[in-house]
Each structure stands twice: as C-alpha cells, then as structure tokens.
Write an enzyme that holds these catalytic residues in place. Structure first.
Site, PDB file in Angstrom:
ATOM      1  N   SER A 136     -11.518 -44.310 114.541  1.00 19.15           N
ATOM      2  CA  SER A 136     -10.894 -44.675 115.802  1.00 19.15           C
ATOM      3  C   SER A 136     -12.005 -44.865 116.823  1.00 19.15           C
ATOM      4  O   SER A 136     -12.720 -43.912 117.146  1.00 19.15           O
ATOM      5  CB  SER A 136      -9.934 -43.553 116.221  1.00 19.15           C
ATOM      6  OG  SER A 136      -9.447 -43.776 117.523  1.00 19.15           O
ATOM      7  N   LYS A 162      -9.923 -48.817 113.980  1.00 19.68           N
ATOM      8  CA  LYS A 162      -8.897 -48.795 115.035  1.00 19.68           C
ATOM      9  C   LYS A 162      -9.598 -48.910 116.373  1.00 19.68           C
ATOM     10  O   LYS A 162     -10.559 -48.186 116.640  1.00 19.68           O
ATOM     11  CB  LYS A 162      -8.105 -47.486 114.942  1.00 19.68           C
ATOM     12  CG  LYS A 162      -7.286 -47.114 116.178  1.00 19.68           C
ATOM     13  CD  LYS A 162      -6.310 -45.987 115.873  1.00 19.68           C
ATOM     14  CE  LYS A 162      -6.249 -44.953 116.976  1.00 19.68           C
ATOM     15  NZ  LYS A 162      -5.320 -43.853 116.676  1.00 19.68           N
ATOM     16  N   LYS A 164      -9.293 -48.743 120.522  1.00 18.37           N
ATOM     17  CA  LYS A 164      -8.494 -48.343 121.672  1.00 18.37           C
ATOM     18  C   LYS A 164      -8.425 -49.531 122.622  1.00 18.37           C
ATOM     19  O   LYS A 164      -9.417 -50.252 122.790  1.00 18.37           O
ATOM     20  CB  LYS A 164      -9.164 -47.147 122.371  1.00 18.37           C
ATOM     21  CG  LYS A 164      -9.120 -45.861 121.552  1.00 18.37           C
ATOM     22  CD  LYS A 164      -7.711 -45.303 121.492  1.00 18.37           C
ATOM     23  CE  LYS A 164      -7.688 -43.948 120.798  1.00 18.37           C
ATOM     24  NZ  LYS A 164      -6.307 -43.425 120.687  1.00 18.37           N
ATOM     25  N   ASP A 189      -4.722 -49.280 119.419  1.00 20.14           N
ATOM     26  CA  ASP A 189      -3.959 -48.150 119.968  1.00 20.14           C
ATOM     27  C   ASP A 189      -4.062 -48.171 121.489  1.00 20.14           C
ATOM     28  O   ASP A 189      -5.155 -48.069 122.039  1.00 20.14           O
ATOM     29  CB  ASP A 189      -4.531 -46.835 119.412  1.00 20.14           C
ATOM     30  CG  ASP A 189      -3.713 -45.616 119.832  1.00 20.14           C
ATOM     31  OD1 ASP A 189      -2.700 -45.777 120.542  1.00 20.14           O
ATOM     32  OD2 ASP A 189      -4.096 -44.489 119.427  1.00 20.14           O
ATOM     33  N   GLU A 215      -0.376 -49.628 117.909  1.00 18.03           N
ATOM     34  CA  GLU A 215       0.049 -48.238 118.080  1.00 18.03           C
ATOM     35  C   GLU A 215       0.411 -47.936 119.528  1.00 18.03           C
ATOM     36  O   GLU A 215      -0.367 -48.227 120.441  1.00 18.03           O
ATOM     37  CB  GLU A 215      -1.102 -47.335 117.606  1.00 18.03           C
ATOM     38  CG  GLU A 215      -0.811 -45.842 117.643  1.00 18.03           C
ATOM     39  CD  GLU A 215      -1.961 -45.021 117.050  1.00 18.03           C
ATOM     40  OE1 GLU A 215      -2.831 -45.604 116.366  1.00 18.03           O
ATOM     41  OE2 GLU A 215      -1.992 -43.804 117.284  1.00 18.03           O
ATOM     42  N   ASP A 240       3.057 -43.135 117.857  1.00 23.67           N
ATOM     43  CA  ASP A 240       2.281 -41.898 117.809  1.00 23.67           C
ATOM     44  C   ASP A 240       2.976 -40.912 118.755  1.00 23.67           C
ATOM     45  O   ASP A 240       3.866 -40.147 118.328  1.00 23.67           O
ATOM     46  CB  ASP A 240       0.827 -42.215 118.226  1.00 23.67           C
ATOM     47  CG  ASP A 240      -0.065 -40.996 118.395  1.00 23.67           C
ATOM     48  OD1 ASP A 240       0.429 -39.866 118.334  1.00 23.67           O
ATOM     49  OD2 ASP A 240      -1.285 -41.166 118.606  1.00 23.67           O
ATOM     50  N   LYS A 264       0.831 -36.680 113.254  1.00 24.99           N
ATOM     51  CA  LYS A 264      -0.174 -35.688 113.641  1.00 24.99           C
ATOM     52  C   LYS A 264       0.476 -34.323 113.556  1.00 24.99           C
ATOM     53  O   LYS A 264       1.547 -34.113 114.153  1.00 24.99           O
ATOM     54  CB  LYS A 264      -0.659 -35.927 115.078  1.00 24.99           C
ATOM     55  CG  LYS A 264      -1.561 -37.129 115.245  1.00 24.99           C
ATOM     56  CD  LYS A 264      -2.034 -37.273 116.681  1.00 24.99           C
ATOM     57  CE  LYS A 264      -2.808 -38.567 116.843  1.00 24.99           C
ATOM     58  NZ  LYS A 264      -3.093 -38.844 118.273  1.00 24.99           N
ATOM     59  N   GLY A 292      -5.397 -38.445 114.175  1.00 29.70           N
ATOM     60  CA  GLY A 292      -6.414 -37.421 114.415  1.00 29.70           C
ATOM     61  C   GLY A 292      -6.455 -36.990 115.860  1.00 29.70           C
ATOM     62  O   GLY A 292      -6.008 -37.718 116.752  1.00 29.70           O
TER      63      GLY A 292
HETATM   64  O1  OSB Z   1      -3.950 -41.647 120.176  1.00 25.81           O
HETATM   65  O2  OSB Z   1      -4.719 -41.331 118.224  1.00 25.81           O
HETATM   66  C1  OSB Z   1      -4.763 -41.077 119.431  1.00 25.81           C
HETATM   67  C2  OSB Z   1      -7.660 -38.677 120.114  1.00 25.81           C
HETATM   68  C3  OSB Z   1      -7.146 -37.941 121.154  1.00 25.81           C
HETATM   69  C4  OSB Z   1      -5.904 -38.253 121.641  1.00 25.81           C
HETATM   70  C5  OSB Z   1      -5.159 -39.306 121.086  1.00 25.81           C
HETATM   71  C6  OSB Z   1      -5.665 -40.043 120.029  1.00 25.81           C
HETATM   72  C7  OSB Z   1      -6.954 -39.734 119.556  1.00 25.81           C
HETATM   73  C8  OSB Z   1      -7.617 -40.469 118.487  1.00 25.81           C
HETATM   74  C9  OSB Z   1      -8.653 -39.699 117.711  1.00 25.81           C
HETATM   75  O3  OSB Z   1      -7.440 -41.648 118.271  1.00 25.81           O
HETATM   76  C10 OSB Z   1      -8.780 -40.095 116.295  1.00 25.81           C
HETATM   77  C11 OSB Z   1      -9.709 -39.148 115.557  1.00 25.81           C
HETATM   78  O4  OSB Z   1      -9.481 -37.917 115.556  1.00 25.81           O
HETATM   79  O5  OSB Z   1     -10.666 -39.647 114.971  1.00 25.81           O
HETATM   80 MG    MG Z   2      -2.622 -42.828 119.010  1.00 22.35          MG
END
Ligand code: OSB
Ligand code: MG
Length: 374
Positions: A136, A162, A164, A189, A215, A240, A264, A292
């Site tokens: 991510s 992925k 952001k 995401d 996402e 999510d 999660k 994650g």
């Molecule tokens: O939206 O998936 C998410 C981390 C903190 C809060 C929200 C998210 C995330 C990540 C981290 O995308 C992914 C990872 O742990 O590698």
């Molecule tokens: Mg997410």
C-alpha cells in the site's frame, strides 16, 4: 485457561517511510500490545490497531485502554475460558470498541494455540502455507515521485500495488503509474475522501485504467451511495471502513455496494468475526483480501494466518517487515518470497516471539493487571 495477569503496552514506533492517506500523514505509529498470562504459565500476545487519533476509526489507543481497564480485562478475569469465543460471549453486550476487543481476542487465540500446540492458521481453517501480498503506497508529492516509489517496490518483488488517492491527487497520479507499468495489478484506496457527486466525475477516468478495485471512495459508514456509484462503474468497488461486522458485510453484498471486501481483524472486532465475513463472502462468491494497519510482527502474524483461508483471493496489504520497521517487536521478521508471497507462521498460536528489548524501547507506558480472584 485461567487468566493470571494481563499487561498492556502503549507503543510508539518510527515508520521507515512517512505514510500519508487522504485523512492524515504520520511517520510513527501508535498501538497497544496485550500480553495475557494464564495460570499454567502460557503467554499470549495481541495487538490493538487503534491509532493515536480517530482518523480511520473512532477508536484510539486511549479509548482502547479505557475499555481494557474498565471492561475487557475484568471479563478475562471472570472465570476460566475454554475458547476465545467464551470471551466474546462475555463482552457481547459492549457496543463498538472492536479494535480493543480484537486485540484481546488475538491474545487469547495465541494462548489457545500454544495450549493445543497448534498454529493459528490451522485453528482458523487456513489452507495455504504462503500468501500473495502487495504493498500500500502512501500519497506522494507528484506523479513522477509516485512512479519512482512504485518502481522501487516492484523491484523488491511486490506483485500488486495499491495507491492512496484523494481529490487533486487521483487521476493524473494513477494514470502515470498505469502508463509506466501497463501490466501490474493495480488498485486504489480513497479512505472516504469523496462524496457521490465528486466521485462520479473525479473518478470516472479510473474506470478505464484496468484497476482491480476502487477501495472506500465514499463516507466511512456508507453503504447506499456505494451501491449507487457501483451501478455506474465497471471496476469493482471494495469496502474497508464501512464493513465493521458480518452483518454489515451481508447488507453490503445484498445491496451490491461491495463486489470485493477488505477484511481487517481490528475493524471487525476480531478473528472470529473476520472468518465469519470470509465465509459469508465465499457463499456469495465475493472475493476478500486482508487489509493492513501497519501492524507489528504480532498483528502481521495474525493477518498471515487469516489470509491463508481459501476465499482470500486477492493479495493482502501484508508487506514485508522492512517496508514498515527497522526494528520490529518480534524476533521474527517477515520477508518477501521470490513469488511475491509471504510465508505463514507455522509455530503454535501466532508463531512469533516478542523481543523484550525492542518492546521496552518502544513502550510509552505500560500497566499490568492481576487477577485478584485467584
Ligand atoms: O485504508 O487500508 C487502509 C493504514 C492505516 C489506515 C488505513 C489503511 C492503511 C493501509 C496500510 O493502507 C496498509 C498496510 O498495513 O500495509
Ligand atoms: Mg483502506
């Protein structure tokens, strides 16, 4: 299992790279670790993934500590536990605070597995010894920089990326990556950064970029507008934040608001609920993947065990330890295999051992609770 004592550690760990999402940016991560000790001398560990501030979830490390201190730990001391499910029954009356519950439940699964000499993977019904993972990638300053960061991860062996996104940092950024790497499995995401109107227009071009999924584009607790948006997009929408329970997952699938689900453990209140969502989605032929929360080796071990179940059909946000921390809390470090997978721990329970020195180094404060009824 009779719980003798519980230690709670508030830890703060520097991240290898700043992680920025549409909601916030951080270069360190707060979490709680829970150490449960029983009267037979076994020890189980769990991780509460609530953050420093309520950006992602309403919970924080301090609300979680309050719930532990006042309700969750007293429930652990309230008689013997034959299974982690007994604990869930005792705290079923408590609304929300899922991350706090999940951390305790994880410690109990670890303890339970150690008693039986069985791995969490086996206890949950996992079927694979290694699981495909991705990375991510946080928000970057400009598209060129993002392409460089993605390239570095691809060179490390990650097979799924992925990105952001947020308003103003979406289409141009994603297009740059897609053009640089036409074949790479790619997903985005938004962490709830759009509403129905802005998503319709701003995200439209993404529908032609061959993405695995989009996402959580809309509000963190929304289902209905995601349904409406899905009707206008070919790309599957993945939820999510909105999926906090198996019941929410059922409703989302019934109304075609989620064609993919990110699971999660913390967000849904623990491993038991996570498996329930996995099973429900499998019945509906909806693929799931493991999200994650920048976990330490403890939470990461749990994620790997969970992701070994058969309907985890897309790579998880479970990257190698060195993507997050120079020094982890566990002696075990997770590395990427040549085939873009990470190996699921095989030892009893979570299958990891805590490095006490690292734990002391990262602890902001800690508290130990003793069972006075013994
Ligand atoms: O939206 O998936 C998410 C981390 C903190 C809060 C929200 C998210 C995330 C990540 C981290 O995308 C992914 C990872 O742990 O590698
Ligand atoms: Mg997410």
């Amino acid at each position: 299992m009779r719980i003798h004592s519980v230690a709670v550690y508030h830890i703060r760990m520097p991240l290898v790279t700043t992680f920025a999402t549409s909601t916030h940016s951080r270069n360190e991560r707060d979490a709680l670790l829970i150490e449960v000790r029983d009267t037979d001398g076994y020890v189980g560990w769990g991780e509460v993934v609530a953050g420093y501030a309520p950006y992602y979830s309403p919970e924080t490390v301090l609300t979680a500590e309050h719930m532990l201190n006042e309700f969750l730990i007293p429930a652990l001391f309230d008689g013997p536990l034959h299974h982690p499910g007994d604990f869930l029954d005792r705290v079923g009356w408590m609304r929300n605070h899922r991350m706090a519950k999940a951390g305790v439940e994880m410690a109990l699964w670890d303890l339970y597995g150690k008693h039986l000499g069985r791995s969490l993977k086996d206890l949950l019904g996992g079927t694979r010894d290694r699981v495909p993972v991705g990375v991510s990638v946080g928000l970057q300053e400009n598209p060129q920089r993002l392409v460089q960061v993605v390239e570095a991860y691809l060179n490390q062996g990650y097979r799924r990326i992925k990105l952001k996104i947020r308003p103003g940092q979406d289409v141009l950024f994603v297009r740059a990556v897609r053009e640089a790497f036409p074949e790479v499995p790619l997903q985005v995401d938004a962490n709830s950064a759009y509403d129905l109107e802005t998503a319709r227009t701003a995200l439209r071009p993404l529908d032609d970029m061959n993405l695995l999924l989009i996402e959580q584009p809309l509000a963190y607790d929304d289902l209905w507008d995601h349904h409406k948006l899905q009707q206008e997009f070919r790309t599957p929408l993945c939820l999510d934040e909105s999926i906090t329970s198996a019941e929410k997952a059922r409703k989302a699938m019934e109304m075609d608001a989620a064609r993919v689900i990110n699971i999660k453990v913390g967000r849904v209140g623990g491993l038991t609920e996570a498996v329930r969502i996995h099973d429900l989605a499998a019945q509906q032929k909806v693929p799931v993947w493991c999200g994650g929360m920048l976990e330490t080796g403890i939470g990461r071990a749990a994620n790997l065990a969970l992701a070994s179940l058969p309907n985890f059909r897309l790579p998880g946000d479970i990257s190698a330890t060195d993507r997050y921390y120079e020094l982890d809390i566990t002696h075990e470090r997770f590395a990427l295999n040549d085939d873009g997978t990470i190996t699921v721990p095989q030892g009893p329970g979570l299958g990891v051992r805590v490095n006490r020195e690292a734990l002391a180094f990262y602890t902001v404060h800690s508290m130990t609770y003793y069972n006075n009824a013994l």
